[in-house]
Design an enzyme around this catalytic site. Structure first.
Site, short mmCIF file in Angstrom:
data_model
loop_
_atom_site.label_atom_id
_atom_site.label_comp_id
_atom_site.label_asym_id
_atom_site.label_seq_id
_atom_site.Cartn_x
_atom_site.Cartn_y
_atom_site.Cartn_z
N LYS A 140 0.81 -1.23 0.00
CA LYS A 140 0.00 0.00 0.00
C LYS A 140 0.84 1.27 0.00
CE LYS A 140 -4.41 -1.82 1.53
NZ LYS A 140 -5.42 -1.95 2.61
N ARG B 54 -3.35 -10.15 5.15
CA ARG B 54 -3.85 -10.15 3.76
C ARG B 54 -2.73 -9.61 2.86
NH1 ARG B 54 -6.11 -6.57 0.33
NH2 ARG B 54 -7.75 -7.29 -1.04
#
Ligand code: 7PJ
Length: 276
Positions: free
Chosen positions: A219, A253
């Site tokens: 991210k 995740r």
């Protein structure tokens, strides 16, 4: 916790492999929107030790287009069905859409993973009817506007209160408290310091009495800290995940399964060591 036809002991760290079935996913550039590619990717992630395959048909990247219901159904359901037919794994569905929740559960999905924490009309009822566990994620705003200067009065408290309210709504709808996993929602309406602060205080969510899932893979948070593009964010991602593992998060995740499976196996063995 029981995820459909499979049960997992969450005292061990668990890895959730990401399978995007969108044409414009966050960081794999839509490489896996082709069905055969997707199946190969799933096979590889399972071989590498993934416990869950998280199938998502809606891009929630900042500013992403809204996907229609039929489009999402067409993207997700065939993939859920094919994974359950070919592999012995837990399929998690990254969705907010009631018909996708119901359809996926009927095809054998084991976890409902909702970045909108079941706020969409009908999502609570649809999920309760499946009897499956759910991951409730915190998001401030919508994917379309969430990164427009997000601000919080008291960040950790706000996230905690939001998730508590969603837990209450779930329980009122008939979802068992023991079937709820929490997620601070890294990158969803958060600046860099919001993200790092939430990760640092992972224990605040754990103290609510639920397992915690972290989604930080590749991210912007990692890119902001390291100044590197998406293709070079693996080591930084592992640092963030290692840090939250030590604080008690148990489901990670990630795009890169093998590095995380190995890292977490070693970390777990160290944490569990007993020698008189
Ligand atoms: C998350 C997610 C996350 C959960 C996405 C991306 C964006 N689900 N789905 N937590 N992020 N539970 O993978 O970069 O952080 S989509």
């Amino acid at each position: 916790m029981v995820f459909g036809d499979k049960s997992l002991d969450l005292s061990l760290p668990r890895v959730m492999g990401i399978l995007n079935v969108t044409p414009d996913s966050f960081s794999d550039g839509g490489k896996h929107n082709n069905f055969d590619d997707a199946m190969r990717q799933v096979e590889r992630m399972i071989e590498d030790g993934a416990d869950f395959i998280d199938v998502g048909g809606e891009s929630t990247r900042p500013g992403a287009a809204i996907v229609g219901e039929q489009e999402e159904l067409d993207r997700v359901l065939p993939v859920v069905e094919a994974i359950k037919q070919r592999f012995d794994t837990i399929v998690s569905v990254d969705t907010s859409t009631p018909s996708v929740i119901t359809g996926s559960a009927n095809l054998g999905a084991g976890l409902i993973n909702d970045v909108r924490a079941l706020e969409r009309d009908g999502a609570l009822v649809a999920t309760a009817a499946t009897g499956l566990p759910v991951c409730l994620m915190h998001m401030r705003g919508t994917p379309q506007n969430m990164q427009d200067s997000p601000s919080y009065e008291d960040l950790v408290e706000d996230v905690e209160q939001y998730l508590l309210a969603r837990i209450e709504a779930c329980v009122a709808a008939g979802i068992k408290k023991d079937n709820i996993i929490l997620d601070p929602g890294i990158g969803f309406g958060k600046t860099l310091v919001h993200n790092t602060t939430l990760l640092k205080h992972t224990e605040r969510l754990l103290n609510l009495g639920h397992e915690v899932l972290i989604g930080v893979s590749r991210k912007t948070m990692i890119g902001d800290i390291l100044g590197v593009p998406v293709s070079e964010r693996l080591y930084g991602t592992m640092g963030a995940n290692a840090s939250t593992y030590l604080k008690g998060a148990r489901i990670f995740r990630v795009h890169d399964v093998k590095p995380h499976v190995d890292m977490l196996k070693v970390m777990h063995q160290i944490e569990e060591s007993r020698h008189a």
